[in-house]
Scaffold this motif. Structure first.
Motif: not given
Lengths: 272, 361
Positions: B148, B178, B182-183
């Motif tokens: 989140d 990284s 998945n961001k």
């Protein structure tokens, strides 16, 4: 020497030997060859210096000289010449004569593949004394050139990738993505450097073999890259018949000389 | 919760002058023009200050050590004061249950709004047993925290590219952040990264509320867009061809280029030669030692540090591509010479035939 070795020259009888002049290397091919040769030598010398530079000869302060700057400039400038020269050669592979055509460089036909085996036997291992002499590239040489072209491409890509961090121009920037792929610029530098040695080895072998063919065959291999002409022996009727038999590829494969150790059954290939 | 930076500063006894100083410094750190200071002040007065969690995984805490030595103390103080640094193993007061609660509360109360700063790589081999906090693996903690987050920053080479833990043979399966989330991740590599660069990245997030422009490796372009070499004060010596050739020679004393001593400046993207270290005092090359490329992926595997070319795998530490190449070159020459000799012996008859052709005329 084995007594069974056929002597095609003696078969010609005692009359004068006739040669036919063949225009093999057209002007663009010769230009390509020599531009490529000069660019490659410059690239190798300056490239090696970039890896292991020689200290400027007399300067004490940086502003007095631009020695390493020039070494690098010559490297980058010749690299561009080399790349566009290669691109021009690829184009000529589609519009030039049959000796320049692109399909020389891939052993697609059984004939080409057989020639590779033949050249290895006649010229590399010298277990066979006479073979058919091709007028343009022989198939083995052409196939080796194919690998040098791959090396050209790899060297151009890694070179541009290394250069891209110093450039805003379109061509080098196209290859930025190579850098992370090869584990950073150290990795790219590594492979770029290693490939340089492939060219060194290639040049040694290439020059040697040009002289070798000139020496063994005596039909102008060396001068052909200046004037474009090579000399083909005009065959006597008997020799022509023998060549024809060879083209048939049939079971009556008489052209294989009865060299010792050749009693094994030959493998046959279907004609194209 | 819900306080703006200005409100929180007032509470802590800062005046309007200090607040404007912070705004100016923050604008400068984010690369903004003087005219933008007003807007920064506006943001800091009105906008709720973001909650921050600072995770430590497989690392040495050199990034934190570097960060607290930023050369603009006012910004640093303010950042540490004004950020809601709700979780940081190194700097937080609570421990044990309270610390865990602080982390889970931050995630719960700031869904989609908090910033995650990660220091260290995440070991993935053997179920992640090589780095566990409070009985949970680093990877599971990272996934919970990252789910989140508004932004994720990977501090240092460990989090960005694995650093020493990921060097061959990478026994713990250390993996950069990284590759696990998945961001988009802002990579701030370096061992450690420069304090002012870290501050600049945070300030950018804070002031502009967006991720700075990143390059293909996820690094902020403003700090990692150029090579150390391009802005090095010794660069002129490189172009002139004036090189240090051994550590104790006259050239070293004169401060010539360290290229031949294996300096990694030409292959390293960082701001060292511009921002410098320890309040702009110096950086490795200025201190007479080549750059070791600590912000580049795999720099441990590109050694030795004091050779221009890395060693060639499988041929011993000192063998470079040149060693291999020289062997290949000499072998080729020898092969060709041998072939020439053999040709004259085996093919003497063929050569004679070519010569008899001449006689026939």
């Amino acid at each position: 020497m084995s007594t069974g070795t056929q002597n095609v020259f003696q078969a010609n009888g005692s009359g004068p030997v006739e040669y036919r002049r063949v225009y093999v290397w057209e002007l663009p091919v010769r230009f390509y060859h020599w531009i490529n040769a000069v660019a490659l030598v410059l690239l190798i010398v300056t490239g090696y210096l970039i890896g292991a530079p020689i200290r400027a000869f007399y300067a004490a302060e940086a502003y007095q000289q631009y020695w390493f700057g020039w070494v690098r400039f010559i490297h980058f400038a010749s690299a561009f010449v080399y790349v566009f020269n290669f691109a021009a050669r690829i184009y000529w592979g589609f519009v030039g004569n049959k000796y320049a055509a692109w399909n020389n460089f891939f052993p697609i036909t059984p004939k080409q593949r057989q020639e590779i085996v033949d050249v290895v036997k006649v010229d590399v291992l010298q277990v066979k004394m006479h073979g058919e002499i091709s007028t343009g590239h022989n198939s083995l040489a052409a196939f080796v050139y194919f690998f040098t072209f791959l090396a050209f491409v790899a060297q151009s890509i890694t070179g541009f990738a290394l250069y891209s961090s110093m450039s805003n121009s379109f061509l080098p920037r196209m290859f930025t993505w190579i850098v992370p792929l090869m584990g950073g610029e150290m990795g790219v530098r590594h492979w770029h450097h290693l490939l340089m040695w492939f060219f060194v080895a290639f040049i040694i072998v290439h020059i040697y073999l040009s002289f070798y063919h000139d020496y063994i065959e005596g039909r102008g291999t060396i001068s052909s890259m200046v004037g474009g002409w090579k000399f083909d022996r005009v065959k006597s009727a008997a020799e022509a018949a023998e060549t024809e038999a060879k083209r048939n590829w049939g079971p009556g494969i008489k052209w294989r000389p009865a060299v010792k150790g050749h009693h094994k059954k030959p493998t046959f290939r279907e004609p194209m | 919760m819900g306080q703006s930076i200005w409100e929180s500063m007032q509470q802590k006894g800062y005046g309007r002058r200090e607040f404007l100083q912070l705004c100016t410094a923050a604008a400068a750190a984010a690369g903004l023009d003087k005219s933008a200071v007003g807007q920064v002040a506006h943001v800091f007065e009105k906008k709720e200050k973001p909650a921050v969690v600072w995770m430590h995984f497989q690392e040495c805490t050199c990034c934190s050590e570097s960060f607290i030595r930023a050369s603009h103390p006012i910004v640093l103080d303010a950042l540490l004061d004004v950020l809601d640094l709700n979780y940081s193993e190194t700097l937080m007061a609570p421990s044990g249950f309270q610390a865990e609660k602080s982390l889970s509360d931050t995630i719960k109360n700031n869904k989609g709004k908090y910033i995650v700063l990660v220091e260290g790589a995440v070991p993935t081999k053997d179920g992640g047993v090589y780095c566990m906090i409070g009985g949970k693996t680093a990877e599971s903690i990272l996934q919970t925290v990252a789910a989140d987050a508004a932004a994720i920053v990977a501090w240092g080479s460990c989090a960005s590219n694995g650093c020493v833990q990921a060097a061959k043979p990478n026994p713990t399966g250390a993996t950069p952040i990284s590759k696990l989330v998945n961001k988009p991740v802002i990579n701030v590599p370096g061992c450690p990264p420069i304090a002012d660069v870290m501050m600049g990245v945070i300030t950018h997030l804070l002031v502009l509320g967006q991720v700075p422009e990143l390059d293909s490796l996820g690094r902020p372009k403003e700090f990692y867009g150029r090579r150390v070499h391009d802005t090095c004060y010794r660069r002129a010596n490189y172009d002139a061809g004036l090189f240090v050739e051994s550590w104790d020679d006259e050239n070293a004393r004169k401060g010539y280029c360290l290229y031949k001593m294996g300096c990694r400046g030409p292959v390293t993207y960082n701001a060292c030669s511009v921002v410098r270290w320890n309040e702009g005092t110096s950086y490795p090359i200025q201190s007479g030692h080549g750059c070791i490329g600590c912000s580049e992926a795999g720099f441990w595997d590109n050694g030795p540090f004091y050779q221009h070319l890395g060693s060639f795998p499988g041929f011993g530490i000192e063998s470079t591509a040149d060693t291999i190449g020289t062997v290949v070159g000499v072998a080729t020459l020898a092969g060709v010479a041998a072939h020439a000799v053999v040709t004259n012996i085996r093919k003497h008859r063929v050569i004679a035939e070519v010569h008899t052709e001449d006689m026939k005329e």
